[in-house]
Design an enzyme around this catalytic site. Sequence first.
Site, PDB file in Angstrom:
ATOM      1  N   ARG A 295       0.811  -1.219   0.000  1.00 46.18           N
ATOM      2  CA  ARG A 295       0.000   0.000   0.000  1.00 46.18           C
ATOM      3  C   ARG A 295       0.846   1.271   0.000  1.00 46.18           C
ATOM      4  O   ARG A 295       0.529   2.238  -0.698  1.00 46.18           O
ATOM      5  CB  ARG A 295      -0.880  -0.019   1.245  1.00 46.18           C
ATOM      6  CG  ARG A 295      -1.919   1.073   1.319  1.00 46.18           C
ATOM      7  CD  ARG A 295      -2.508   1.157   2.725  1.00 46.18           C
ATOM      8  NE  ARG A 295      -2.881  -0.133   3.264  1.00 46.18           N
ATOM      9  CZ  ARG A 295      -4.083  -0.707   3.097  1.00 46.18           C
ATOM     10  NH1 ARG A 295      -5.011  -0.074   2.424  1.00 46.18           N
ATOM     11  NH2 ARG A 295      -4.363  -1.891   3.617  1.00 46.18           N
ATOM     12  N   CYS A 361     -26.427  -5.249  -7.905  1.00 53.30           N
ATOM     13  CA  CYS A 361     -27.624  -5.604  -7.152  1.00 53.30           C
ATOM     14  C   CYS A 361     -27.267  -6.071  -5.749  1.00 53.30           C
ATOM     15  O   CYS A 361     -27.410  -7.247  -5.402  1.00 53.30           O
ATOM     16  CB  CYS A 361     -28.390  -6.684  -7.907  1.00 53.30           C
ATOM     17  SG  CYS A 361     -28.810  -6.139  -9.562  1.00 53.30           S
ATOM     18  N   GLU A 362     -26.750  -5.180  -4.934  1.00 54.25           N
ATOM     19  CA  GLU A 362     -26.390  -5.432  -3.535  1.00 54.25           C
ATOM     20  C   GLU A 362     -26.515  -4.098  -2.813  1.00 54.25           C
ATOM     21  O   GLU A 362     -26.003  -3.086  -3.302  1.00 54.25           O
ATOM     22  CB  GLU A 362     -24.915  -5.861  -3.400  1.00 54.25           C
ATOM     23  CG  GLU A 362     -24.526  -7.132  -4.088  1.00 54.25           C
ATOM     24  CD  GLU A 362     -24.729  -8.373  -3.217  1.00 54.25           C
ATOM     25  OE1 GLU A 362     -24.978  -8.227  -2.007  1.00 54.25           O
ATOM     26  OE2 GLU A 362     -24.646  -9.464  -3.783  1.00 54.25           O
TER      27      GLU A 362
HETATM   28  C1  LIG Z   1      -0.345  -7.988   2.382  1.00 44.13           C
HETATM   29  C2  LIG Z   1       1.032  -8.265   2.818  1.00 44.13           C
HETATM   30  C3  LIG Z   1       2.011  -7.260   2.749  1.00 44.13           C
HETATM   31  C4  LIG Z   1       1.729  -5.854   2.290  1.00 44.13           C
HETATM   32  O1  LIG Z   1       0.884  -5.161   3.144  1.00 44.13           O
HETATM   33  P1  LIG Z   1       0.654  -3.583   2.898  1.00 44.13           P
HETATM   34  O2  LIG Z   1      -0.256  -3.184   3.984  1.00 44.13           O
HETATM   35  O3  LIG Z   1       0.040  -3.426   1.555  1.00 44.13           O
HETATM   36  O4  LIG Z   1       1.994  -2.948   2.986  1.00 44.13           O
HETATM   37  C5  LIG Z   1       3.294  -7.595   3.105  1.00 44.13           C
HETATM   38  N1  LIG Z   1       3.601  -8.850   3.537  1.00 44.13           N
HETATM   39  C6  LIG Z   1       2.685  -9.828   3.626  1.00 44.13           C
HETATM   40  C7  LIG Z   1       3.093 -11.170   4.106  1.00 44.13           C
HETATM   41  C8  LIG Z   1       1.367  -9.568   3.281  1.00 44.13           C
HETATM   42  O5  LIG Z   1       0.454 -10.548   3.383  1.00 44.13           O
END
Ligand SMILES: *Cc1c(COP(=O)(O)O)cnc(C)c1O
Length: 443
Positions: A295, A361-362
Amino acid sequence: MGESVLNGVRTAGAASRAAGFHRVGDELTCDGVPLAAIATAVGTPTYVYSAAFIRQQFTTLSRALAGVPHRLHYSVKANANLAILRLLRDLGAGVDIVSGGELHRSLAAGFSGVDVVFSGVGKSDAEMRQALAAGVRLFNVESEGELVRLDAAAAEQGVRAPVALRVNPDVTVDTPHPYTRTGEKGMKFGIPDDRAEAVGLLALGMRHVSLIGLDMHIGSQVSETEPYLLGARRLLELLERLQAAGATELRTLDIGGGLAVSYEDEAPMDVARFAAAVVATVAPTGLDLILEPGRFLVGNAGMLITRVLDRKHSGGKEHIITDAGMNDLLRPSHYNAYHRIEPVVRGRGQTIVADIVGPICESGDFLALDRAIEEVSPGALLGVYGAGAYGFAMASNYNSRPRAAEVLVDGDRFAVARPRETYEDMVRHENLPLDWSSPCASD
Ligand SMILES: *Cc1c(COP(=O)(O)O)cnc(C)c1O
Protein backbone atom coordinates in the site's frame (compact mmCIF):
# COMPACT_ATOMS: atom_id res chain seq x y z
CA MET A 1 8.09 13.98 0.16
CA GLY A 2 7.81 17.21 -1.79
CA GLU A 3 10.51 16.18 -4.24
CA SER A 4 9.69 17.11 -7.78
CA VAL A 5 12.71 15.60 -9.48
CA LEU A 6 13.27 11.91 -8.92
CA ASN A 7 15.72 9.65 -10.68
CA GLY A 8 16.21 12.42 -13.19
CA VAL A 9 12.54 12.41 -14.16
CA ARG A 10 10.92 15.78 -13.85
CA THR A 11 7.25 15.44 -13.06
CA ALA A 12 5.03 17.18 -15.57
CA GLY A 13 3.03 20.23 -14.65
CA ALA A 14 4.38 22.44 -11.93
CA ALA A 15 7.98 21.52 -11.18
CA SER A 16 7.59 22.41 -7.52
CA ARG A 17 4.72 20.01 -7.01
CA ALA A 18 4.82 16.53 -5.50
CA ALA A 19 3.87 13.72 -7.87
CA GLY A 20 0.32 12.46 -8.21
CA PHE A 21 -3.17 13.95 -8.53
CA HIS A 22 -3.61 17.71 -8.53
CA ARG A 23 -5.91 20.32 -9.97
CA VAL A 24 -4.79 22.54 -12.77
CA GLY A 25 -7.47 25.19 -12.67
CA ASP A 26 -10.75 23.31 -12.30
CA GLU A 27 -9.38 20.12 -13.86
CA LEU A 28 -8.10 17.15 -11.92
CA THR A 29 -4.87 15.86 -13.49
CA CYS A 30 -2.41 13.05 -12.95
CA ASP A 31 1.05 14.62 -13.13
CA GLY A 32 -0.37 17.23 -15.47
CA VAL A 33 -2.29 14.82 -17.73
CA PRO A 34 -6.02 15.73 -17.59
CA LEU A 35 -8.04 12.78 -16.30
CA ALA A 36 -10.97 13.84 -18.48
CA ALA A 37 -8.78 13.27 -21.53
CA ILE A 38 -7.94 9.75 -20.33
CA ALA A 39 -11.63 9.02 -19.70
CA THR A 40 -12.49 10.20 -23.22
CA ALA A 41 -9.79 8.01 -24.76
CA VAL A 42 -10.24 4.87 -22.61
CA GLY A 43 -13.77 5.10 -21.20
CA THR A 44 -14.87 4.50 -17.63
CA PRO A 45 -14.47 3.04 -15.07
CA THR A 46 -10.68 3.27 -15.38
CA TYR A 47 -7.85 3.04 -12.88
CA VAL A 48 -5.10 5.63 -13.43
CA TYR A 49 -1.67 5.26 -11.81
CA SER A 50 1.11 7.83 -11.44
CA ALA A 51 4.57 6.42 -12.19
CA ALA A 52 6.18 9.50 -10.65
CA PHE A 53 4.30 8.95 -7.38
CA ILE A 54 5.45 5.33 -7.12
CA ARG A 55 9.06 6.39 -7.79
CA GLN A 56 8.75 9.07 -5.13
CA GLN A 57 7.44 6.64 -2.49
CA PHE A 58 10.07 4.01 -3.29
CA THR A 59 12.91 6.51 -3.20
CA THR A 60 11.73 8.16 0.01
CA LEU A 61 11.56 4.85 1.89
CA SER A 62 14.72 3.37 0.43
CA ARG A 63 16.79 6.48 1.16
CA ALA A 64 15.46 6.66 4.72
CA LEU A 65 16.71 3.09 5.29
CA ALA A 66 20.15 3.75 3.79
CA GLY A 67 21.81 3.14 7.18
CA VAL A 68 21.21 -0.61 6.98
CA PRO A 69 21.65 -3.14 4.13
CA HIS A 70 18.08 -3.59 2.94
CA ARG A 71 15.82 -4.45 0.05
CA LEU A 72 12.22 -3.41 -0.50
CA HIS A 73 10.25 -6.42 -1.71
CA TYR A 74 7.04 -4.95 -3.12
CA SER A 75 3.94 -6.84 -2.02
CA VAL A 76 2.49 -7.88 -5.38
CA LYS A 77 -1.01 -8.47 -4.05
CA ALA A 78 -1.54 -4.70 -3.57
CA ASN A 79 -1.44 -4.12 -7.32
CA ALA A 80 -0.21 -6.87 -9.61
CA ASN A 81 -0.31 -5.07 -12.95
CA LEU A 82 2.76 -5.99 -15.01
CA ALA A 83 3.55 -2.36 -15.79
CA ILE A 84 3.63 -1.52 -12.07
CA LEU A 85 5.85 -4.55 -11.42
CA ARG A 86 8.21 -3.53 -14.23
CA LEU A 87 8.40 0.03 -12.91
CA LEU A 88 9.33 -1.23 -9.45
CA ARG A 89 11.84 -3.71 -10.86
CA ASP A 90 13.53 -0.86 -12.71
CA LEU A 91 13.79 1.03 -9.40
CA GLY A 92 15.60 -1.91 -7.81
CA ALA A 93 12.73 -3.42 -5.83
CA GLY A 94 12.27 -7.12 -5.25
CA VAL A 95 8.82 -8.69 -4.83
CA ASP A 96 6.92 -10.35 -2.01
CA ILE A 97 4.45 -12.91 -3.35
CA VAL A 98 1.70 -15.01 -1.81
CA SER A 99 0.87 -17.41 -4.66
CA GLY A 100 2.22 -19.24 -7.66
CA GLY A 101 0.23 -16.86 -9.84
CA GLU A 102 2.11 -13.90 -8.37
CA LEU A 103 5.38 -15.73 -9.03
CA HIS A 104 4.35 -16.19 -12.65
CA ARG A 105 3.46 -12.50 -12.96
CA SER A 106 6.71 -11.40 -11.33
CA LEU A 107 8.82 -13.50 -13.70
CA ALA A 108 6.72 -12.20 -16.63
CA ALA A 109 7.52 -8.64 -15.51
CA GLY A 110 11.23 -9.40 -15.58
CA PHE A 111 12.08 -10.31 -11.99
CA SER A 112 14.38 -13.28 -11.30
CA GLY A 113 13.99 -15.90 -8.60
CA VAL A 114 16.53 -14.16 -6.35
CA ASP A 115 14.27 -11.08 -6.34
CA VAL A 116 11.39 -13.06 -4.85
CA VAL A 117 10.27 -13.62 -1.25
CA PHE A 118 7.48 -16.21 -1.03
CA SER A 119 5.07 -15.43 1.83
CA GLY A 120 1.55 -16.68 2.47
CA VAL A 121 -0.35 -18.77 4.98
CA GLY A 122 -1.11 -21.71 2.68
CA LYS A 123 1.37 -22.78 0.02
CA SER A 124 0.49 -25.85 -2.04
CA ASP A 125 3.11 -28.50 -2.90
CA ALA A 126 2.89 -27.43 -6.54
CA GLU A 127 3.59 -23.79 -5.60
CA MET A 128 6.56 -24.88 -3.49
CA ARG A 129 8.00 -26.88 -6.41
CA GLN A 130 7.42 -23.92 -8.76
CA ALA A 131 9.21 -21.52 -6.37
CA LEU A 132 12.10 -23.93 -5.77
CA ALA A 133 12.56 -24.32 -9.52
CA ALA A 134 12.61 -20.52 -9.86
CA GLY A 135 15.25 -20.28 -7.11
CA VAL A 136 13.46 -17.78 -4.90
CA ARG A 137 15.46 -15.82 -2.33
CA LEU A 138 13.35 -16.80 0.65
CA PHE A 139 10.35 -18.85 1.77
CA ASN A 140 8.55 -17.28 4.70
CA VAL A 141 7.28 -20.42 6.40
CA GLU A 142 4.13 -20.08 8.48
CA SER A 143 3.73 -23.47 10.16
CA GLU A 144 5.47 -26.68 11.15
CA GLY A 145 3.47 -28.61 8.58
CA GLU A 146 4.56 -26.25 5.83
CA LEU A 147 8.20 -26.66 6.89
CA VAL A 148 7.94 -30.46 6.66
CA ARG A 149 6.31 -30.28 3.22
CA LEU A 150 8.90 -27.78 1.99
CA ASP A 151 11.77 -29.99 3.17
CA ALA A 152 10.24 -32.89 1.22
CA ALA A 153 9.70 -30.79 -1.93
CA ALA A 154 13.30 -29.54 -1.79
CA ALA A 155 14.58 -33.12 -1.29
CA GLU A 156 12.72 -34.18 -4.43
CA GLN A 157 14.54 -31.49 -6.44
CA GLY A 158 17.88 -32.12 -4.70
CA VAL A 159 18.13 -28.54 -3.40
CA ARG A 160 18.00 -26.73 -0.05
CA ALA A 161 15.14 -24.30 0.47
CA PRO A 162 16.12 -20.93 1.96
CA VAL A 163 13.73 -20.40 4.85
CA ALA A 164 12.68 -17.68 7.25
CA LEU A 165 10.17 -18.48 9.96
CA ARG A 166 7.22 -16.14 9.96
CA VAL A 167 6.63 -15.61 13.64
CA ASN A 168 3.43 -14.18 15.05
CA PRO A 169 5.05 -11.80 17.54
CA ASP A 170 1.79 -11.19 19.38
CA VAL A 171 1.84 -7.41 19.08
CA THR A 172 -1.41 -5.51 18.96
CA VAL A 173 -1.71 -2.91 16.26
CA ASP A 174 -4.37 -0.30 15.93
CA THR A 175 -5.36 -0.70 12.28
CA PRO A 176 -8.63 0.87 11.10
CA HIS A 177 -10.31 -2.50 10.47
CA PRO A 178 -9.90 -5.90 12.21
CA TYR A 179 -9.51 -7.62 8.81
CA THR A 180 -6.13 -5.89 8.38
CA ARG A 181 -4.60 -7.11 11.66
CA THR A 182 -2.43 -10.20 11.45
CA GLY A 183 0.09 -10.18 14.31
CA GLU A 184 -2.00 -11.01 17.35
CA LYS A 185 -2.34 -14.28 19.27
CA GLY A 186 -4.94 -16.68 17.90
CA MET A 187 -4.85 -15.44 14.29
CA LYS A 188 -4.25 -17.77 11.38
CA PHE A 189 -1.01 -16.01 10.42
CA GLY A 190 2.49 -17.06 11.41
CA ILE A 191 3.98 -19.48 13.91
CA PRO A 192 2.83 -18.67 17.45
CA ASP A 193 5.53 -16.87 19.43
CA ASP A 194 5.78 -19.68 21.98
CA ARG A 195 6.24 -22.36 19.28
CA ALA A 196 8.78 -20.52 17.15
CA GLU A 197 11.93 -21.76 18.87
CA ALA A 198 10.83 -25.40 18.63
CA VAL A 199 10.02 -25.01 14.94
CA GLY A 200 13.40 -23.30 14.44
CA LEU A 201 15.19 -26.27 16.01
CA LEU A 202 13.19 -28.61 13.78
CA ALA A 203 14.35 -26.60 10.74
CA LEU A 204 17.97 -26.82 11.86
CA GLY A 205 17.72 -30.59 11.80
CA MET A 206 16.37 -30.75 8.25
CA ARG A 207 18.69 -31.63 5.38
CA HIS A 208 16.88 -29.73 2.64
CA VAL A 209 16.13 -26.52 4.47
CA SER A 210 18.51 -23.73 5.41
CA LEU A 211 17.20 -21.49 8.12
CA ILE A 212 18.48 -18.09 7.00
CA GLY A 213 16.04 -15.66 8.55
CA LEU A 214 13.12 -14.62 10.70
CA ASP A 215 10.05 -12.78 9.50
CA MET A 216 6.91 -11.03 10.69
CA HIS A 217 4.03 -9.11 9.12
CA ILE A 218 1.94 -7.47 11.79
CA GLY A 219 -0.89 -5.99 9.78
CA SER A 220 -1.83 -3.39 7.23
CA GLN A 221 -2.38 0.37 7.42
CA VAL A 222 -0.16 0.56 10.55
CA SER A 223 0.81 4.15 11.34
CA GLU A 224 2.81 3.55 14.53
CA THR A 225 6.50 2.66 14.68
CA GLU A 226 6.34 1.00 18.10
CA PRO A 227 4.67 -2.30 17.05
CA TYR A 228 7.42 -2.84 14.46
CA LEU A 229 10.11 -2.29 17.09
CA LEU A 230 8.40 -4.58 19.61
CA GLY A 231 8.06 -7.28 16.98
CA ALA A 232 11.62 -6.85 15.68
CA ARG A 233 13.05 -7.08 19.21
CA ARG A 234 11.10 -10.27 19.76
CA LEU A 235 12.54 -11.72 16.55
CA LEU A 236 16.06 -10.67 17.54
CA GLU A 237 15.73 -12.43 20.93
CA LEU A 238 14.60 -15.57 19.16
CA LEU A 239 17.47 -15.21 16.70
CA GLU A 240 19.96 -15.19 19.59
CA ARG A 241 18.43 -18.30 21.13
CA LEU A 242 18.55 -20.11 17.78
CA GLN A 243 22.15 -19.04 17.23
CA ALA A 244 23.02 -20.39 20.66
CA ALA A 245 21.40 -23.66 19.56
CA GLY A 246 23.66 -23.89 16.53
CA ALA A 247 21.96 -21.80 13.81
CA THR A 248 24.87 -20.39 11.82
CA GLU A 249 23.15 -19.21 8.64
CA LEU A 250 20.74 -16.64 10.11
CA ARG A 251 21.40 -13.38 8.30
CA THR A 252 18.01 -11.98 7.22
CA LEU A 253 15.38 -10.06 9.15
CA ASP A 254 12.07 -9.48 7.33
CA ILE A 255 9.77 -7.05 9.15
CA GLY A 256 6.93 -7.29 6.63
CA GLY A 257 4.80 -4.53 5.16
CA GLY A 258 1.81 -2.61 6.44
CA LEU A 259 3.09 0.98 6.41
CA ALA A 260 0.06 3.26 6.51
CA VAL A 261 -0.89 5.91 3.98
CA SER A 262 -3.40 8.71 4.40
CA TYR A 263 -6.83 8.25 2.79
CA GLU A 264 -8.70 11.01 4.59
CA ASP A 265 -6.99 12.96 7.35
CA GLU A 266 -5.52 10.06 9.34
CA ALA A 267 -1.78 10.04 10.03
CA PRO A 268 0.32 8.20 7.47
CA MET A 269 3.41 6.36 8.66
CA ASP A 270 6.11 8.88 9.59
CA VAL A 271 8.75 7.38 7.32
CA ALA A 272 11.72 9.29 8.69
CA ARG A 273 10.89 8.33 12.27
CA PHE A 274 10.07 4.74 11.38
CA ALA A 275 13.24 4.28 9.36
CA ALA A 276 15.51 5.89 11.96
CA ALA A 277 14.14 3.57 14.67
CA VAL A 278 14.39 0.49 12.46
CA VAL A 279 17.95 1.34 11.42
CA ALA A 280 18.94 1.88 15.06
CA THR A 281 17.48 -1.52 15.99
CA VAL A 282 18.76 -3.56 13.05
CA ALA A 283 22.09 -2.00 12.01
CA PRO A 284 24.02 -3.22 15.11
CA THR A 285 22.99 -6.84 14.35
CA GLY A 286 24.68 -6.86 10.93
CA LEU A 287 21.58 -8.55 9.46
CA ASP A 288 20.14 -7.87 6.01
CA LEU A 289 16.77 -6.16 6.32
CA ILE A 290 13.75 -6.94 4.15
CA LEU A 291 10.58 -4.85 4.01
CA GLU A 292 7.42 -5.87 2.15
CA PRO A 293 5.54 -2.62 1.50
CA GLY A 294 2.49 -2.76 -0.74
CA ARG A 295 0.00 0.00 0.00
CA PHE A 296 2.75 2.49 0.91
CA LEU A 297 4.23 2.32 -2.58
CA VAL A 298 1.05 2.31 -4.68
CA GLY A 299 -2.00 3.27 -2.57
CA ASN A 300 -2.08 6.98 -3.28
CA ALA A 301 -0.52 6.48 -6.72
CA GLY A 302 -3.90 5.40 -8.08
CA MET A 303 -7.27 6.94 -8.80
CA LEU A 304 -10.45 5.30 -10.06
CA ILE A 305 -12.26 7.42 -12.65
CA THR A 306 -15.98 6.76 -12.87
CA ARG A 307 -18.90 8.42 -14.64
CA VAL A 308 -22.18 9.43 -13.02
CA LEU A 309 -24.98 7.42 -14.62
CA ASP A 310 -27.96 8.78 -12.74
CA ARG A 311 -29.19 10.79 -9.81
CA LYS A 312 -31.94 9.63 -7.51
CA HIS A 313 -33.78 11.12 -4.58
CA SER A 314 -35.34 8.48 -2.34
CA GLY A 315 -36.40 8.31 1.28
CA GLY A 316 -35.02 11.74 1.99
CA LYS A 317 -31.63 10.71 0.62
CA GLU A 318 -29.64 11.81 -2.38
CA HIS A 319 -28.05 9.05 -4.46
CA ILE A 320 -25.35 9.44 -7.06
CA ILE A 321 -25.24 6.30 -9.19
CA THR A 322 -21.87 5.65 -10.83
CA ASP A 323 -20.61 3.21 -13.44
CA ALA A 324 -18.06 1.84 -10.94
CA GLY A 325 -19.31 -0.59 -8.33
CA MET A 326 -18.07 -2.90 -5.62
CA ASN A 327 -16.80 -5.31 -8.26
CA ASP A 328 -14.38 -2.55 -9.34
CA LEU A 329 -13.48 -1.19 -5.89
CA LEU A 330 -14.37 -3.51 -3.02
CA ARG A 331 -12.69 -1.59 -0.18
CA PRO A 332 -15.64 0.61 0.86
CA SER A 333 -18.01 -2.34 1.30
CA HIS A 334 -15.44 -4.92 2.49
CA TYR A 335 -13.42 -2.80 4.93
CA ASN A 336 -15.75 0.15 5.36
CA ALA A 337 -12.84 2.07 3.85
CA TYR A 338 -12.93 5.80 3.22
CA HIS A 339 -11.94 7.10 -0.23
CA ARG A 340 -11.94 10.79 -1.07
CA ILE A 341 -14.22 11.41 -4.06
CA GLU A 342 -14.35 14.61 -6.11
CA PRO A 343 -15.65 15.73 -9.49
CA VAL A 344 -12.89 15.49 -12.09
CA VAL A 345 -13.92 18.88 -13.42
CA ARG A 346 -14.90 21.23 -10.65
CA GLY A 347 -18.01 23.27 -11.36
CA ARG A 348 -19.69 25.92 -9.28
CA GLY A 349 -22.36 23.64 -7.82
CA GLN A 350 -23.46 23.68 -4.22
CA THR A 351 -22.35 20.99 -1.79
CA ILE A 352 -24.85 18.20 -1.13
CA VAL A 353 -24.73 15.10 1.06
CA ALA A 354 -25.23 11.91 -0.94
CA ASP A 355 -24.66 8.18 -1.06
CA ILE A 356 -22.37 7.42 -3.98
CA VAL A 357 -23.43 3.97 -5.14
CA GLY A 358 -22.63 1.48 -7.89
CA PRO A 359 -24.92 -0.36 -10.31
CA ILE A 360 -24.65 -3.77 -8.63
CA CYS A 361 -27.62 -5.60 -7.15
CA GLU A 362 -26.39 -5.43 -3.53
CA SER A 363 -27.19 -2.87 -0.86
CA GLY A 364 -23.52 -3.11 0.11
CA ASP A 365 -22.52 -1.73 -3.27
CA PHE A 366 -21.32 1.77 -2.47
CA LEU A 367 -18.25 3.93 -2.87
CA ALA A 368 -19.25 6.33 -0.09
CA LEU A 369 -22.20 6.89 2.25
CA ASP A 370 -23.49 10.25 3.49
CA ARG A 371 -20.70 12.05 1.70
CA ALA A 372 -20.48 15.81 1.23
CA ILE A 373 -19.76 16.37 -2.45
CA GLU A 374 -20.33 19.03 -5.06
CA GLU A 375 -23.63 18.65 -6.89
CA VAL A 376 -23.03 16.60 -10.06
CA SER A 377 -25.25 15.67 -13.00
CA PRO A 378 -25.41 12.46 -15.03
CA GLY A 379 -22.43 12.33 -17.36
CA ALA A 380 -20.04 14.00 -14.92
CA LEU A 381 -16.77 12.27 -14.05
CA LEU A 382 -15.78 11.50 -10.48
CA GLY A 383 -12.28 10.70 -9.24
CA VAL A 384 -11.93 8.20 -6.39
CA TYR A 385 -8.62 8.82 -4.60
CA GLY A 386 -6.36 6.27 -2.94
CA ALA A 387 -7.34 3.46 -5.32
CA GLY A 388 -3.85 2.23 -6.27
CA ALA A 389 -3.64 -0.56 -3.67
CA TYR A 390 -6.23 -3.33 -3.23
CA GLY A 391 -8.33 -1.64 -5.91
CA PHE A 392 -8.12 -3.38 -9.26
CA ALA A 393 -6.34 -6.25 -7.46
CA MET A 394 -9.61 -7.14 -5.69
CA ALA A 395 -11.87 -6.50 -8.68
CA SER A 396 -14.17 -9.23 -9.93
CA ASN A 397 -16.65 -9.91 -12.71
CA TYR A 398 -19.61 -9.98 -10.31
CA ASN A 399 -22.84 -9.15 -12.14
CA SER A 400 -20.92 -10.12 -15.32
CA ARG A 401 -19.24 -6.76 -15.44
CA PRO A 402 -16.00 -6.62 -17.42
CA ARG A 403 -13.12 -5.45 -15.25
CA ALA A 404 -12.01 -1.83 -15.65
CA ALA A 405 -9.11 -0.58 -17.76
CA GLU A 406 -5.80 0.35 -16.13
CA VAL A 407 -3.70 3.29 -17.33
CA LEU A 408 -0.18 4.32 -16.36
CA VAL A 409 0.79 7.99 -16.52
CA ASP A 410 4.48 8.81 -16.83
CA GLY A 411 5.37 12.45 -17.18
CA ASP A 412 3.08 14.01 -19.78
CA ARG A 413 2.21 10.66 -21.40
CA PHE A 414 -0.23 7.87 -20.62
CA ALA A 415 -0.46 4.27 -21.75
CA VAL A 416 -3.11 1.58 -21.36
CA ALA A 417 -1.49 -1.02 -19.11
CA ARG A 418 -4.54 -3.30 -19.20
CA PRO A 419 -7.40 -2.77 -21.60
CA ARG A 420 -10.94 -2.97 -20.36
CA GLU A 421 -12.17 -6.57 -20.47
CA THR A 422 -14.64 -7.49 -23.18
CA TYR A 423 -17.78 -9.60 -22.87
CA GLU A 424 -15.95 -12.26 -24.87
CA ASP A 425 -13.09 -12.22 -22.29
CA MET A 426 -15.61 -13.07 -19.58
CA VAL A 427 -16.93 -16.26 -21.23
CA ARG A 428 -13.70 -17.40 -22.91
CA HIS A 429 -12.75 -19.93 -20.20
CA GLU A 430 -16.10 -21.63 -19.82
CA ASN A 431 -17.03 -24.89 -21.55
CA LEU A 432 -20.11 -25.33 -23.69
CA PRO A 433 -20.96 -28.02 -24.54
CA LEU A 434 -19.74 -29.82 -21.42
CA ASP A 435 -17.28 -32.70 -21.62
CA TRP A 436 -18.56 -35.17 -19.03
CA SER A 437 -16.52 -37.71 -16.99
CA SER A 438 -18.01 -40.68 -15.11
CA PRO A 439 -15.49 -41.93 -12.52
CA CYS A 440 -17.95 -44.50 -11.06
CA ALA A 441 -19.23 -46.00 -14.32
CA SER A 442 -18.69 -49.80 -14.41
CA ASP A 443 -17.73 -49.95 -18.07
C1 LIG B 1 -0.35 -7.99 2.38
C2 LIG B 1 1.03 -8.26 2.82
C3 LIG B 1 2.01 -7.26 2.75
C4 LIG B 1 1.73 -5.85 2.29
O1 LIG B 1 0.88 -5.16 3.14
P1 LIG B 1 0.65 -3.58 2.90
O2 LIG B 1 -0.26 -3.18 3.98
O3 LIG B 1 0.04 -3.43 1.55
O4 LIG B 1 1.99 -2.95 2.99
C5 LIG B 1 3.29 -7.59 3.10
N1 LIG B 1 3.60 -8.85 3.54
C6 LIG B 1 2.68 -9.83 3.63
C7 LIG B 1 3.09 -11.17 4.11
C8 LIG B 1 1.37 -9.57 3.28
O5 LIG B 1 0.45 -10.55 3.38
